[in-house]
Design a protein around this motif. Structure first.
Motif, PDB file in Angstrom:
ATOM      1  N   GLY A 114      -3.645   1.819  18.371  1.00 32.09           N
ATOM      2  CA  GLY A 114      -3.648   2.725  19.192  1.00 32.09           C
ATOM      3  C   GLY A 114      -2.494   3.645  19.037  1.00 32.09           C
ATOM      4  N   ASP A 115      -2.628   4.105  21.176  1.00 37.19           N
ATOM      5  CA  ASP A 115      -1.514   5.206  21.383  1.00 37.19           C
ATOM      6  C   ASP A 115      -0.448   4.759  21.767  1.00 37.19           C
ATOM      7  N   LEU A 116       0.145   3.307  21.984  1.00 43.35           N
ATOM      8  CA  LEU A 116       1.001   2.594  22.351  1.00 43.35           C
ATOM      9  C   LEU A 116       2.151   2.780  21.353  1.00 43.35           C
ATOM     10  N   TRP A 117       2.083   2.440  19.932  1.00 40.78           N
ATOM     11  CA  TRP A 117       3.137   1.811  18.797  1.00 40.78           C
ATOM     12  C   TRP A 117       2.333   2.542  17.831  1.00 40.78           C
ATOM     13  N   ALA A 118       3.771   3.409  17.293  1.00 38.20           N
ATOM     14  CA  ALA A 118       3.230   3.491  16.293  1.00 38.20           C
ATOM     15  C   ALA A 118       3.399   3.080  14.815  1.00 38.20           C
ATOM     16  N   LEU A 119       2.667   3.679  14.171  1.00 37.03           N
ATOM     17  CA  LEU A 119       2.789   2.116  12.683  1.00 37.03           C
ATOM     18  C   LEU A 119       3.496   2.265  12.295  1.00 37.03           C
ATOM     19  N   ARG A 120       4.908   0.891  11.623  1.00 36.99           N
ATOM     20  CA  ARG A 120       5.836   0.993  10.576  1.00 36.99           C
ATOM     21  C   ARG A 120       5.439   0.915   9.464  1.00 36.99           C
ATOM     22  N   ASP A 121       5.614  -0.825   9.262  1.00 37.97           N
ATOM     23  CA  ASP A 121       5.113  -1.805   8.634  1.00 37.97           C
ATOM     24  C   ASP A 121       3.755  -2.540   8.043  1.00 37.97           C
ATOM     25  N   VAL A 122       3.126  -2.570   7.154  1.00 37.05           N
ATOM     26  CA  VAL A 122       1.748  -2.786   6.883  1.00 37.05           C
ATOM     27  C   VAL A 122       2.415  -4.137   5.535  1.00 37.05           C
ATOM     28  N   PRO A 123       1.496  -5.029   5.761  1.00 34.16           N
ATOM     29  CA  PRO A 123       1.399  -6.777   4.918  1.00 34.16           C
ATOM     30  C   PRO A 123       0.807  -6.133   3.891  1.00 34.16           C
ATOM     31  N   PRO A 124       2.534  -6.865   3.456  1.00 41.08           N
ATOM     32  CA  PRO A 124       2.190  -6.811   1.601  1.00 41.08           C
ATOM     33  C   PRO A 124       1.343  -6.925   1.306  1.00 41.08           C
ATOM     34  N   GLU A 125       0.713  -6.471  -0.248  1.00 40.57           N
ATOM     35  CA  GLU A 125      -0.084  -6.373  -1.090  1.00 40.57           C
ATOM     36  C   GLU A 125       0.612  -7.268  -1.778  1.00 40.57           C
ATOM     37  N   LEU A 126      -0.458  -8.326  -2.421  1.00 41.61           N
ATOM     38  CA  LEU A 126      -0.387  -9.565  -3.343  1.00 41.61           C
ATOM     39  C   LEU A 126      -1.418  -9.617  -4.649  1.00 41.61           C
TER      40      LEU A 126
ATOM     41  N   PHE B  48      -2.069 -12.607  -6.967  1.00 48.25           N
ATOM     42  CA  PHE B  48      -1.622 -14.245  -7.431  1.00 48.25           C
ATOM     43  C   PHE B  48      -2.503 -14.747  -8.518  1.00 48.25           C
ATOM     44  N   ARG B  49      -2.365 -15.440  -9.594  1.00 50.38           N
ATOM     45  CA  ARG B  49      -3.408 -15.081 -10.359  1.00 50.38           C
ATOM     46  C   ARG B  49      -3.170 -17.014 -10.647  1.00 50.38           C
ATOM     47  N   HIS B  50      -4.286 -17.641 -10.914  1.00 51.08           N
ATOM     48  CA  HIS B  50      -3.734 -19.070 -11.354  1.00 51.08           C
ATOM     49  C   HIS B  50      -4.853 -19.232 -11.911  1.00 51.08           C
ATOM     50  N   ARG B  51      -5.389 -20.250 -13.259  1.00 47.03           N
ATOM     51  CA  ARG B  51      -5.627 -20.994 -14.170  1.00 47.03           C
ATOM     52  C   ARG B  51      -6.967 -20.992 -13.310  1.00 47.03           C
ATOM     53  N   PHE B  52      -6.876 -21.279 -12.012  1.00 46.70           N
ATOM     54  CA  PHE B  52      -8.094 -21.630 -11.431  1.00 46.70           C
ATOM     55  C   PHE B  52      -9.137 -21.217 -10.413  1.00 46.70           C
ATOM     56  N   GLY B  53      -8.089 -19.791 -10.364  1.00 47.08           N
ATOM     57  CA  GLY B  53      -8.273 -18.896 -10.103  1.00 47.08           C
ATOM     58  C   GLY B  53      -7.447 -17.607  -9.042  1.00 47.08           C
ATOM     59  N   SER B  54      -7.767 -16.757  -8.422  1.00 45.47           N
ATOM     60  CA  SER B  54      -6.619 -16.268  -7.599  1.00 45.47           C
ATOM     61  C   SER B  54      -7.273 -15.040  -6.490  1.00 45.47           C
ATOM     62  N   LEU B  55      -5.850 -15.054  -5.763  1.00 49.35           N
ATOM     63  CA  LEU B  55      -6.139 -14.421  -4.054  1.00 49.35           C
ATOM     64  C   LEU B  55      -5.640 -13.333  -4.907  1.00 49.35           C
ATOM     65  N   SER B  56      -6.275 -11.974  -4.273  1.00 49.98           N
ATOM     66  CA  SER B  56      -5.498  -9.640  -3.793  1.00 49.98           C
ATOM     67  C   SER B  56      -5.475  -9.216  -1.983  1.00 49.98           C
ATOM     68  N   ARG B  57      -4.962  -8.813  -2.339  1.00 48.65           N
ATOM     69  CA  ARG B  57      -4.204  -7.935  -1.294  1.00 48.65           C
ATOM     70  C   ARG B  57      -4.066  -6.864  -1.505  1.00 48.65           C
ATOM     71  N   LYS B  58      -5.177  -5.824  -1.154  1.00 52.62           N
ATOM     72  CA  LYS B  58      -4.601  -4.605  -1.302  1.00 52.62           C
ATOM     73  C   LYS B  58      -4.670  -3.644   0.127  1.00 52.62           C
ATOM     74  N   VAL B  59      -3.626  -2.971   0.628  1.00 52.05           N
ATOM     75  CA  VAL B  59      -3.394  -2.159   1.562  1.00 52.05           C
ATOM     76  C   VAL B  59      -3.306  -0.922   1.201  1.00 52.05           C
ATOM     77  N   GLU B  60      -4.329   0.263   1.961  1.00 53.43           N
ATOM     78  CA  GLU B  60      -3.777   1.669   2.907  1.00 53.43           C
ATOM     79  C   GLU B  60      -3.775   1.674   3.500  1.00 53.43           C
ATOM     80  N   ARG B  61      -3.040   3.216   4.126  1.00 53.93           N
ATOM     81  CA  ARG B  61      -2.632   3.229   5.434  1.00 53.93           C
ATOM     82  C   ARG B  61      -4.412   4.303   5.114  1.00 53.93           C
ATOM     83  N   VAL B  62      -5.047   4.653   6.406  1.00 53.74           N
ATOM     84  CA  VAL B  62      -6.506   5.429   6.488  1.00 53.74           C
ATOM     85  C   VAL B  62      -6.389   6.722   7.413  1.00 53.74           C
ATOM     86  N   GLY B  63      -4.832   6.316   8.003  1.00 56.45           N
ATOM     87  CA  GLY B  63      -4.677   7.662   9.084  1.00 56.45           C
ATOM     88  C   GLY B  63      -3.304   7.036  10.045  1.00 56.45           C
ATOM     89  N   GLY B  64      -2.556   8.234  10.732  1.00 53.95           N
ATOM     90  CA  GLY B  64      -1.160   7.750  11.094  1.00 53.95           C
ATOM     91  C   GLY B  64      -1.012   6.100  11.342  1.00 53.95           C
TER      92      GLY B  64
END
Length: 628
Positions: free
Chosen positions: A554-566, A568-584
């Motif tokens: 919104g208008d009150l705060w200016a985005l500074r830090d976003v969540p880290p990407e991830l 993680f892979r294991h022989r049982f399964g995986s968890l991935s996280r992608k982060v992208e800025r889509v505007g100011g």
């Protein structure tokens, strides 16, 4: 298994004892023998114990005569209260039941015998079972702490009226101790039965016309949630000699009798699949009609244990059981140009190796399947909640026998991800410190069918109450969202739950933003599948969650830090996280959880649980903003 024999019996509708149950001349010598033995022991069993089970079976060309003598010891009153009622299951058309003795001797040496007028016969209300069975409920009097009981009964089966050849299964293990198990089988002439013994503690010897088996001090099996008893317990199976192809041919012969009269089918088909309908539309409409408009009624009465009613009869009555509905669905799909085939299902088995002799008696359900370029797909005509393109969750991974050439036990294929969920969340921050949240949860395939079975019978108000409780447990109990539901009453591949809510101001608006948000639905799905097994191999059904967060500061705060990407892979399964800025001041987080279907041995259960717990902790999304 004593446990489970009694539970629920008294909830069934009682019928008067019929002429199919007779009373023989009582013989209490065996009961007195064990009562005296118990009195002479220096130490008594500390839990409910089967002191002896003696089974004698005589097989002739026209009948099978079975005599069973069970002697139980009750160490305390709790066992007497919980398990003092016994029962015998019998088929009222093919079997006659004679109760010889139902009696107890208490710790003071007083003998009490059950009277014939206290016998009750109940219906066996179990869906999808190929039997027409009754239960004789036996309430033996005088049972208390230190009591010994004897149930001595005889079943005589008329083989000439059976739709499928004879089979008998005895579980030589229980969830309580067994001091002795004995079995004697004799037969006439050259018709020797086939048999298999999976126990290391029960030994068997076969002679020319006799099979004898005995075991002593059989240890109890520890119960574990999710275990399949039929795959786990040691058992003795005795059956008429057949091949698997013989079983399939015999069942298929009876199945095809449904096509003897198909009156009315053409008119129904013309309505469901008019000329302008595509092949897939026709298949879906036919499946939905049979699954939803033909109601399920158990009809395994005499003459229809495995033989379905005709297509015309089912269309006229608009009801049927699994084989009736499967026969109707098979006929209609065949008329549309598909090539479905009936398949018998053993709903309590995952391991085809445990079907040790070819026999019909393992199977208690029927579905239809069709071949695809990359495998097979199955429809359960009794499942009124799963779409035509999805194999229902409850039969995935179950042992089955296709009724066609080359028949051998197989396993109905399971989805790689039985629980598949997409979640889209839009989170908007307001200048007053509040938030607006919009979420769309899309459940797919078998997961959609499972959830539809929960929601379809509810009123609009009940659905909203259900969703409110679920949201409060998973996301927040501070607010109450508005909900919309889509494809609840339609058999579609997806079912969607949408929510909208405004959170009142809860953030400080005069400082920088230091915020975290849990990916709550991803976290909840992980927590719902934590393995609990310690003793037996378990099947992890497969979980795939795709979660997208669109966050606008919104208008009150200016985005500074976003969540880290991830990644993680294991022989049982995986968890991935992608982060992208889509505007100011906006960003998107896309997380993909991927744990495919797999068998997990007991020693790997802790490792899988730790992995899922780690993934759940990583569902925390932290980000910051600078006060403008």
């Amino acid at each position: 298994m004593k446990r489970g024999i009694v539970l629920g019996l008294l909830l069934l509708a009682s019928l008067s004892a019929s002429g199919s149950v007779l009373w023989g001349e009582p013989d209490t010598d065996l009961l007195w023998h064990h009562a005296n033995d118990i009195q002479a022991r220096e130490s008594l069993p500390e839990e409910l114990t089967l002191l002896t089970r003696d089974v004698s079976i005589r097989i002739s060309e026209d009948s099978v005569r079975k005599r069973v003598r069970d002697v139980w010891f009750y160490p305390d009153t709790a066992d007497a209260h919980d398990y003092g009622t016994d029962s015998v299951t019998f088929n009222r058309h093919s079997q006659s039941l004679t109760i010889h003795t139902a009696a107890s001797i208490d710790r003071y040496g007083e003998l009490r015998q059950m009277q014939a007028d206290t016998l009750r016969v109940t219906n066996v209300q179990e869906d999808n079972i190929f039997t027409d069975s009754r239960k004789a409920v036996l309430t033996i009097p005088g049972i208390g702490a230190g009591s010994v009981t004897l149930l001595d009964y005889e079943l005589v089966e008329d083989r000439t009226v059976l739709e499928m050849p004879w089979m008998e299964t005895w579980y030589t293990q229980m969830f309580l101790p067994v001091e002795r198990f004995g079995l004697s089988v004799t037969w006439n002439g050259s018709e020797a039965p086939v048999w298999s013994n999976s126990s290391d503690t029960v030994s068997c010897q076969q002679g020319a016309n006799e099979l004898t088996c005995e075991g002593r001090d059989l240890p109890p099996v520890e119960w574990e949630e999710g275990m399949l008893v039929a795959d786990t317990l040691d058992q003795l199976v005795i059956a008429t000699p057949m091949s698997w192809q013989d079983v399939a041919n015999r069942a298929l012969t009876e199945f095809t009798r449904a096509g003897d009269d198909v009156t009315g089918a053409s008119a129904v088909l013309a309505q469901l699949a008019p000329p302008d309908a595509t092949a897939s539309e026709g298949m879906s409409r036919v499946h939905d009609f049979v699954a939803r408009d033909i109601r399920y009624v158990s009809l395994s009465e005499y003459g229809n244990t495995i033989t379905p009613h005709t297509v015309a009869e089912v269309l006229e009555s608009r009801y049927g059981d699994c084989k009736d509905k499967s026969a109707l669905l098979t006929y209609l799909l065949t008329e549309l140009g598909y090539e479905p085939y009936p398949v018998l299902v053993a709903t309590d088995r995952r391991d085809p190796e445990q079907l040790r002799v070819p026999a019909m008696g393992y199977f208690d359900h029927m579905v239809i399947c069709r071949d695809l370029p990359d495998g097979i797909a199955c429809m359960d005509a009794t499942d009124a909640y799963t779409d035509a393109t999805t194999t229902p969750a409850w039969i995935q991974g179950r042992v089955a026998l296709p009724l066609r050439p080359g028949a051998e036990p197989m396993v109905i294929p399971g989805d790689e991800y039985r629980w598949t969920l997409d979640v889209n969340t839009e989170l908007t921050f307001h200048s007053n410190g509040g938030q607006s949240e919009q979420q769309v949860r899309s459940y797919q395939g078998a997961y959609a069918g499972t959830l539809r079975s929960v929601l379809d019978g509810k009123t609009s108000r009940e659905r909203h109450e259900w969703a409110e409780k679920q949201y409060a447990a998973v996301v927040s109990d501070v607010v109450t969202p508005e909900f919309d539901f889509d494809q609840v009453s339609t058999l579609a591949p997806r079912l969607t739950v949408s929510s909208r809510v405004d959170y009142p101001p809860f953030l400080e608006t005069d400082v920088d933003l230091d915020y975290f948000e849990y990916d709550a639905w991803l976290q909840a799905e992980l927590e719902s599948v934590y393995p609990a097994n310690r003793l037996y191999e378990s099947e992890f059904a497969g979980l795939r969650v795709t979660s997208r967060f669109d966050v606008d500061l919104g208008d009150l705060w200016a985005l500074r830090d976003v969540p880290p990407e991830l990644d993680f892979r294991h022989r049982f399964g995986s968890l991935s996280r992608k982060v992208e800025r889509v505007g100011g001041n906006r960003f998107r987080v896309t997380s993909v959880l991927d744990v495919p279907r797999q068998a997990i041995p007991p020693r790997k259960q802790p490792e899988l649980r730790k992995l899922l717990e780690l993934m759940a902790r990583e569902a925390k999304l932290a980000f910051t903003g600078k006060l403008r």
